[in-house]
Design a protein around this motif. Structure first.
Motif, mmCIF file in Angstrom:
data_model
loop_
_atom_site.group_PDB
_atom_site.id
_atom_site.type_symbol
_atom_site.label_atom_id
_atom_site.label_comp_id
_atom_site.label_asym_id
_atom_site.label_seq_id
_atom_site.Cartn_x
_atom_site.Cartn_y
_atom_site.Cartn_z
ATOM 1 N N GLU A 1 0.837 -1.211 0.000
ATOM 2 C CA GLU A 1 0.000 0.000 0.000
ATOM 3 C C GLU A 1 0.868 1.256 0.000
ATOM 4 O O GLU A 1 0.601 2.209 -0.732
ATOM 5 C CB GLU A 1 -0.936 -0.010 1.218
ATOM 6 N N TYR A 2 1.898 1.253 0.826
ATOM 7 C CA TYR A 2 2.783 2.421 0.887
ATOM 8 C C TYR A 2 3.497 2.614 -0.451
ATOM 9 O O TYR A 2 3.651 3.753 -0.923
ATOM 10 C CB TYR A 2 3.799 2.275 2.023
ATOM 11 N N GLN B 1 -0.480 1.154 -8.953
ATOM 12 C CA GLN B 1 -1.186 0.023 -8.369
ATOM 13 C C GLN B 1 -0.207 -1.095 -8.032
ATOM 14 O O GLN B 1 0.704 -1.385 -8.802
ATOM 15 C CB GLN B 1 -2.228 -0.509 -9.352
ATOM 16 N N SER C 1 -5.247 -8.608 -3.016
ATOM 17 C CA SER C 1 -5.503 -7.182 -2.839
ATOM 18 C C SER C 1 -4.830 -6.405 -3.964
ATOM 19 O O SER C 1 -3.630 -6.575 -4.202
ATOM 20 C CB SER C 1 -4.951 -6.709 -1.494
ATOM 21 N N PHE D 1 -4.164 -2.630 -4.634
ATOM 22 C CA PHE D 1 -4.237 -1.329 -3.972
ATOM 23 C C PHE D 1 -3.779 -0.265 -4.959
ATOM 24 O O PHE D 1 -2.667 -0.319 -5.479
ATOM 25 C CB PHE D 1 -3.347 -1.310 -2.729
ATOM 26 N N GLY E 1 -2.948 3.604 -5.571
ATOM 27 C CA GLY E 1 -2.621 4.903 -4.992
ATOM 28 C C GLY E 1 -2.946 5.990 -5.988
ATOM 29 O O GLY E 1 -2.691 5.859 -7.185
ATOM 30 N N GLY F 1 -5.956 6.240 -1.245
ATOM 31 C CA GLY F 1 -5.667 4.852 -1.552
ATOM 32 C C GLY F 1 -6.977 4.100 -1.679
ATOM 33 O O GLY F 1 -7.875 4.265 -0.847
ATOM 34 N N PRO G 1 -8.517 0.313 -2.229
ATOM 35 C CA PRO G 1 -8.284 -1.129 -2.344
ATOM 36 C C PRO G 1 -9.400 -1.826 -3.127
ATOM 37 O O PRO G 1 -10.559 -1.407 -3.094
ATOM 38 C CB PRO G 1 -8.289 -1.600 -0.893
#
Length: 194
Positions: free
Chosen positions: A44-45, A72, A103, A105, A107, A122, A124
């Motif tokens: 995610e980061y 992503q 997942s 994710f 951004g 963000g 998901p």
């Protein structure tokens, strides 16, 4: 119409097609960004950092613009899956993901290069893949060749046949640009879509 030019910091045809849906004028710029994850980063980061990096990468050439950056990262059990780049990597990714929930994710960053104000979101999406056999994986990859897509599948194309279920707040996020969140961020910068 916005009083500032809008620039999509991406050469992805998928992101460009999604942004076209909003029927606002924009241009495209290629961000020169190393997309390698840093040691110890969560997926995610990484996606959020790269979305910001892409927006900043084109800001010098578009100092008066609203710049959209997006990235992503797909992950399973904390392990990130990037773009496979080739057939063999894509086979391995899909074999690991079959029958599992992954997942994706995305951004998103909207940078006002004129003011320096940056908005980040963000988004998901959880994708459950069918229990694919090796022949299905091979047939899919041979037909669609999704080697530039995180997770080795394009839900907007034949890749939808790989999927058992999707859960998330914006189906566009899975394709690479969460339009619901983007509309919200553009409104914060005074851009009226309707």
């Amino acid at each position: 119409m916005p009083d500032q030019p809008i620039v999509l910091a991406s050469t992805s045809p998928f992101r460009r097609d999604l942004l076209n849906r909003l029927q606002i004028p924009f241009s495209v710029a290629q961000p020169e960004v190393d997309e390698t994850a840093h040691p110890g980063e969560t997926p995610e980061y990484t996606a959020l950092r790269l979305a910001q990096a892409k927006a900043h990468a084109v800001a010098a050439q578009h100092s008066n613009a609203l710049i959209i950056g997006s990235d992503q990262v797909a992950s399973l059990d904390g392990k990130a899956f990037g773009k496979p780049g080739n057939h063999e990597n894509a086979v391995r990714q899909l074999q690991m993901m079959r029958g599992r929930t992954v997942s994706f994710f995305t951004g998103l960053c909207l940078l006002n290069a004129r003011t320096g104000i940056m908005h980040i979101r963000g988004v998901p999406t959880w994708v459950t893949f069918r229990a694919l056999d090796d022949a299905e994986i091979e047939n899919y990859l041979t037909r669609e060749r999704p080697y530039n897509c995180a997770g080795s599948a394009k839900s907007e194309g034949l890749g939808i046949a790989l999927i058992a279920k999707m859960e998330g707040e914006d189906p566009n996020a899975l394709i690479g640009l969460p339009l619901i969140a983007l509309c919200e961020l553009l409104r914060l910068e005074g851009v009226c879509i309707l």
